[in-house]
Write a protein that holds these residues in place. Structure first.
Motif, PDB file in Angstrom:
ATOM      1  N   ASP A 130      -0.523   2.457 -10.749  1.00 60.90           N
ATOM      2  CA  ASP A 130      -0.768   1.254 -11.540  1.00 60.90           C
ATOM      3  C   ASP A 130      -1.062   0.042 -10.669  1.00 60.90           C
ATOM      4  O   ASP A 130      -0.911  -1.095 -11.103  1.00 60.90           O
ATOM      5  N   ASP A 131      -1.468   0.275  -9.425  1.00 56.27           N
ATOM      6  CA  ASP A 131      -1.697  -0.813  -8.476  1.00 56.27           C
ATOM      7  C   ASP A 131      -3.145  -0.753  -8.001  1.00 56.27           C
ATOM      8  O   ASP A 131      -3.643   0.310  -7.613  1.00 56.27           O
ATOM      9  N   ASN A 132      -3.824  -1.889  -7.989  1.00 60.41           N
ATOM     10  CA  ASN A 132      -5.216  -1.960  -7.552  1.00 60.41           C
ATOM     11  C   ASN A 132      -5.358  -2.443  -6.119  1.00 60.41           C
ATOM     12  O   ASN A 132      -6.475  -2.711  -5.664  1.00 60.41           O
ATOM     13  N   GLU A 133      -4.257  -2.580  -5.399  1.00 61.19           N
ATOM     14  CA  GLU A 133      -4.330  -3.029  -4.017  1.00 61.19           C
ATOM     15  C   GLU A 133      -4.944  -1.958  -3.130  1.00 61.19           C
ATOM     16  O   GLU A 133      -5.053  -0.782  -3.516  1.00 61.19           O
ATOM     17  N   ALA A 134      -5.342  -2.352  -1.929  1.00 61.58           N
ATOM     18  CA  ALA A 134      -5.934  -1.409  -0.979  1.00 61.58           C
ATOM     19  C   ALA A 134      -4.928  -0.306  -0.645  1.00 61.58           C
ATOM     20  O   ALA A 134      -3.743  -0.592  -0.441  1.00 61.58           O
ATOM     21  N   PRO A 135      -5.375   0.934  -0.577  1.00 66.43           N
ATOM     22  CA  PRO A 135      -4.443   2.034  -0.299  1.00 66.43           C
ATOM     23  C   PRO A 135      -3.909   1.981   1.128  1.00 66.43           C
ATOM     24  O   PRO A 135      -4.563   1.472   2.039  1.00 66.43           O
ATOM     25  N   ARG A 136      -2.735   2.525   1.315  1.00 64.51           N
ATOM     26  CA  ARG A 136      -2.148   2.672   2.633  1.00 64.51           C
ATOM     27  C   ARG A 136      -2.552   4.026   3.196  1.00 64.51           C
ATOM     28  O   ARG A 136      -2.910   4.944   2.458  1.00 64.51           O
TER      29      ARG A 136
END
Length: 481
Positions: free
Chosen positions: A464-470
């Motif tokens: 549910d997160d649109n941040e850049a993947p780790r």
């Protein structure tokens, strides 16, 4: 017991008699008098604070679950927003190291304050003493009651006391189990007689041990069972702040009227009232010097200060001070300066480093772990394209409570492919471990006979997160023909 033998059984001039030294001797029941004063108030505050954490904290909720829960069957620990799995046990080791060095550091500074104010043995013994005082009365009344023959009154008083003790111990055991199983489900199950056997056993065992240690054995635990009492001297030095009796000011002891002049009586400030002994929970006389049984509760300070006030003498006949200060190697005002000495700074530096390392590890820890397991049943094979293929199992551990999506790629040859991944990536539920079979293939010319290093690169993010993947990488080996 240990026997000391002389050369002859018969006593001779200049030779000691045979003596018997007992390593353990059962003593009379200690009924300490209830101390009142500033240190008693601090001790009550510490007990209330620690027991609030113990009894109340498990009832708090966090994000729809118990805020603090050490779920051993599921091998997962929850501490508010922090979720730790079996792969995070290194943080538990770090916490134990911090606890050990924290105890060493504080003991070097101020002796056994942990024992006197926060140790569970001291805390629950104090609670049992409160019950004794509430039901049976103060010290003199309890001593008198013990000497009375059994009658209806004595049975009623003792039954009331043991009923309260049972309630405290039972609730303590139930709360203890509630740290390891959801307490909001466990407590109703206990009263409905449907609780699980493991949790119920833990509650019963901890409740019984609370009764045994805190009510039956009490000071015997501190004297004969606690290892800390034995090795504390290794952390003490002449500048450690400990409870001490000022022998120079107090001796010679003796009773006198309040109106009597100290110059006329030729006595010290100690009036030999023994109040310091009567309030001591372990039954020692602090006037005999520092003893390993002393738990640093400062009850004797409160009792002595009260007597000094009644006699119009200055307080501090018994006080927190250092051995060097008592010997006038420096003044009482310089004690704070002596606290910053090499041993204290050394323990403090190690403690600070351990705390910093633990916090850094928790903040930067990966919430997803991948183990690459070579499929030993398929060392190498040829696929439909005529390429060499190795099979692997990806064991993916999601250490967070949220669902995560993982994608992967592999490198190591100019031509290499990874197959077996579902479209859109691998979805890993929160606090779950899944295993996904994959295949890696390459052109036969690149992978001759033997083992070749390859590298998996994984990118992951919360569903549910649109941040850049780790990203994380794991090394593996490819077996060629």
């Amino acid at each position: 017991m240990i026997k000391e033998h002389t050369m002859s059984k018969e006593p001779q001039a200049g030779r000691p008699k045979e003596q018997v030294v007992q390593l353990y001797q059962s003593g009379k029941r200690i009924h300490p008098k209830l101390a009142k004063g500033r240190f008693a108030n601090w001790r009550i505050a510490a007990i209330l604070a620690t027991q609030f954490v113990f009894y109340v904290l498990p009832w708090f909720n966090w994000s729809g679950r118990q805020a603090v829960l050490f779920d051993i069957p599921e091998r997962h620990f929850y501490i508010f927003g922090l979720s730790l799995g079996m792969g995070d046990l290194i943080y538990l080791a770090g916490l134990l190291i911090i606890s050990a060095f924290g105890l060493f550091w504080w003991t070097t500074i101020a002796g056994r304050l942990w024992c006197g104010y926060a140790c569970p043995q001291t805390v629950y013994t104090e609670i049992m003493l409160w019950i004794d005082h509430f039901v049976e009365g103060d010290r003199n009344k309890r001593l008198k009651l013990d000497k009375e023959p059994w009658n209806a009154r004595k049975i009623r008083i003792k039954a009331t006391k043991y009923l309260l003790i049972f309630v405290v111990c039972a609730w303590t055991g139930i709360t203890f189990a509630g740290w390891f199983t959801p307490i909001r489900e466990f407590v109703p199950a206990v009263f409905a007689l449907s609780a699980g056997g493991g949790a119920l056993f833990a509650a019963a065992f901890y409740g019984f041990m609370t009764f045994l240690f805190a009510h039956i054995m009490r000071e015997q635990v501190c004297k004969y069972m606690c290892p800390y009492a034995r090795f504390q001297s290794a952390m003490f030095d002449h500048d450690t702040l400990v409870i001490s009796y000022d022998e120079e000011r107090g001796e010679p002891r003796g009773a006198r009227k309040k109106t009597a002049s100290r110059e006329d009586t030729h006595l010290g400030d100690c009036i030999n009232c023994t109040m310091c002994v009567q309030v001591c929970p372990v039954g020692i006389d602090i006037r005999d010097g520092l003893q390993y049984e002393c738990i640093g509760c400062a009850a004797c300070i409160d009792a002595c200060d009260e007597i000094m006030d009644k006699m119009d003498y200055p307080r501090g006949l018994i006080r927190y001070t250092t051995e060097s200060a008592l010997k006038h190697e420096y003044s009482e005002k310089d004690i704070k300066k002596r606290l910053l000495r090499p041993r204290v700074l050394g323990y403090g530096a190690v403690l600070f480093a351990a705390v910093a390392a633990l916090l850094f590890g928790i903040v930067t820890r990966e919430t997803l772990h991948v183990d690459i397991i070579k499929d030993r049943g398929v060392m190498v094979r040829e696929n439909n394209q005529g390429w060499l293929e190795n099979a692997y199992n990806l064991r993916i551990i999601n250490a967070s409570e949220k669902e995560q999506v993982l994608d992967a790629k592999v490198s190591g040859f100019d031509e290499i492919t990874l197959t077996g991944l579902p479209e859109g990536g691998i979805t890993v539920p929160g606090n779950e471990t899944i295993t996904v079979p994959v295949q890696v293939s390459t052109i036969p010319e690149y992978a001759d006979k033997g083992s070749h290093p390859i590298e998996f690169e994984f990118s992951y993010r919360y569903a549910d997160d649109n941040e850049a993947p780790r990203t994380l990488t794991e090394k593996a080996s490819f077996i060629g023909e």
